[in-house]
Design an enzyme around this catalytic site. Sequence first.
Site, mmCIF file in Angstrom:
data_model
loop_
_atom_site.group_PDB
_atom_site.id
_atom_site.type_symbol
_atom_site.label_atom_id
_atom_site.label_comp_id
_atom_site.label_asym_id
_atom_site.label_seq_id
_atom_site.Cartn_x
_atom_site.Cartn_y
_atom_site.Cartn_z
ATOM 1 N N ASN A 204 1.792 -0.121 1.278
ATOM 2 C CA ASN A 204 1.809 1.120 0.494
ATOM 3 C C ASN A 204 2.216 0.873 -0.964
ATOM 4 O OD1 ASN A 204 3.462 4.389 0.613
ATOM 5 N ND2 ASN A 204 1.394 3.913 0.048
ATOM 6 N N ASP B 133 -8.115 -6.546 -0.308
ATOM 7 C CA ASP B 133 -6.653 -6.618 -0.403
ATOM 8 C C ASP B 133 -6.298 -7.537 -1.563
ATOM 9 O OD1 ASP B 133 -3.951 -6.942 -0.204
ATOM 10 O OD2 ASP B 133 -3.953 -7.479 1.920
ATOM 11 N N CYS C 189 -2.308 1.634 4.266
ATOM 12 C CA CYS C 189 -2.522 0.186 4.172
ATOM 13 C C CYS C 189 -1.297 -0.489 4.770
ATOM 14 C CB CYS C 189 -2.814 -0.261 2.741
ATOM 15 S SG CYS C 189 -1.470 -0.012 1.559
ATOM 16 N N CYS D 33 -0.262 -1.279 -2.941
ATOM 17 C CA CYS D 33 -1.496 -1.694 -3.627
ATOM 18 C C CYS D 33 -2.685 -0.807 -3.262
ATOM 19 C CB CYS D 33 -1.839 -3.155 -3.319
ATOM 20 S SG CYS D 33 -0.595 -4.333 -3.900
ATOM 21 N N ARG D 34 -3.238 -1.007 -2.070
ATOM 22 C CA ARG D 34 -4.506 -0.347 -1.730
ATOM 23 C C ARG D 34 -4.356 1.153 -1.524
ATOM 24 N NH1 ARG D 34 -5.718 -4.192 3.178
ATOM 25 N NH2 ARG D 34 -3.453 -4.014 3.197
ATOM 26 N N SER D 35 -3.393 1.576 -0.703
ATOM 27 C CA SER D 35 -3.350 3.017 -0.398
ATOM 28 C C SER D 35 -2.876 3.874 -1.572
ATOM 29 C CB SER D 35 -2.557 3.292 0.884
ATOM 30 O OG SER D 35 -1.218 2.891 0.789
HETATM 31 P P1 4NP Z 1 -1.040 -3.214 0.363
HETATM 32 O O1 4NP Z 1 -0.810 -4.720 -0.109
HETATM 33 O O2 4NP Z 1 -0.993 -3.226 1.875
HETATM 34 O O3 4NP Z 1 -2.396 -2.917 -0.166
HETATM 35 O O4 4NP Z 1 0.042 -2.375 -0.253
HETATM 36 C C1 4NP Z 1 0.217 -5.511 0.398
HETATM 37 C C2 4NP Z 1 1.507 -5.234 0.033
HETATM 38 C C3 4NP Z 1 2.528 -6.022 0.495
HETATM 39 C C4 4NP Z 1 2.252 -7.074 1.337
HETATM 40 C C5 4NP Z 1 0.961 -7.353 1.718
HETATM 41 C C6 4NP Z 1 -0.083 -6.547 1.237
HETATM 42 N N1 4NP Z 1 3.319 -7.889 1.792
HETATM 43 O O5 4NP Z 1 3.054 -8.841 2.517
HETATM 44 O O6 4NP Z 1 4.482 -7.605 1.444
#
Ligand code: 4NP
Length: 160
Positions: free
Chosen positions: A18, A130, A15, A20-22
């Site tokens: 790294n 997301d 993702c 939340c989603r992954s």
């Molecule tokens: P992830 O979520 O890609 O599912 O881990 C996010 C984590 C951090 C950010 C955006 C989405 N960020 O903008 O820092």
Amino acid sequence: MRANRPDGPAILFLCLGNICRSPLAEAAARVAFANAGISATLDSAGTGDWHVGRPPDRRAQAEARRRGTDISDLRGRQLAAEDFYRFDLILAADANNLREARALAPPDATARLRLMLDLVPGRRGESVTDPYYGADDGFAETWADVSAVAAALVAERSSG
Ligand code: 4NP
């Protein structure tokens, strides 16, 4: 997926951050493969470097706990060129992650690269929800998405 790895398929969930989603996708896959008695090498990474070395988002940790699994020991890492040889399959949460991964892929990469939800019947081309900027209940939706992906991976493996 290469069928001849003695320790099962090697799958990397990707993702942006790294956190939340992954990590949730990795956790759901760990649970699904363990329940099916199938061994696999599972990991997750982000295309970005903001959260390298950090544990998953607290809300993601809480969601995993609600689903009976602990992801507090996971640490963020960034996708690296070597991942395209270490893994059979790299599964991206959304189209941006997929585009970034394609840009980083070495020309002789051996890993296949796909969207996570492409594996789930009826959800081809869709993105995993997301939850980062949304309300806490977004994480339950993310868990539902990544659980469907994990189930599809196990089904593919079981029927093969
Ligand atoms: P992830 O979520 O890609 O599912 O881990 C996010 C984590 C951090 C950010 C955006 C989405 N960020 O903008 O820092």
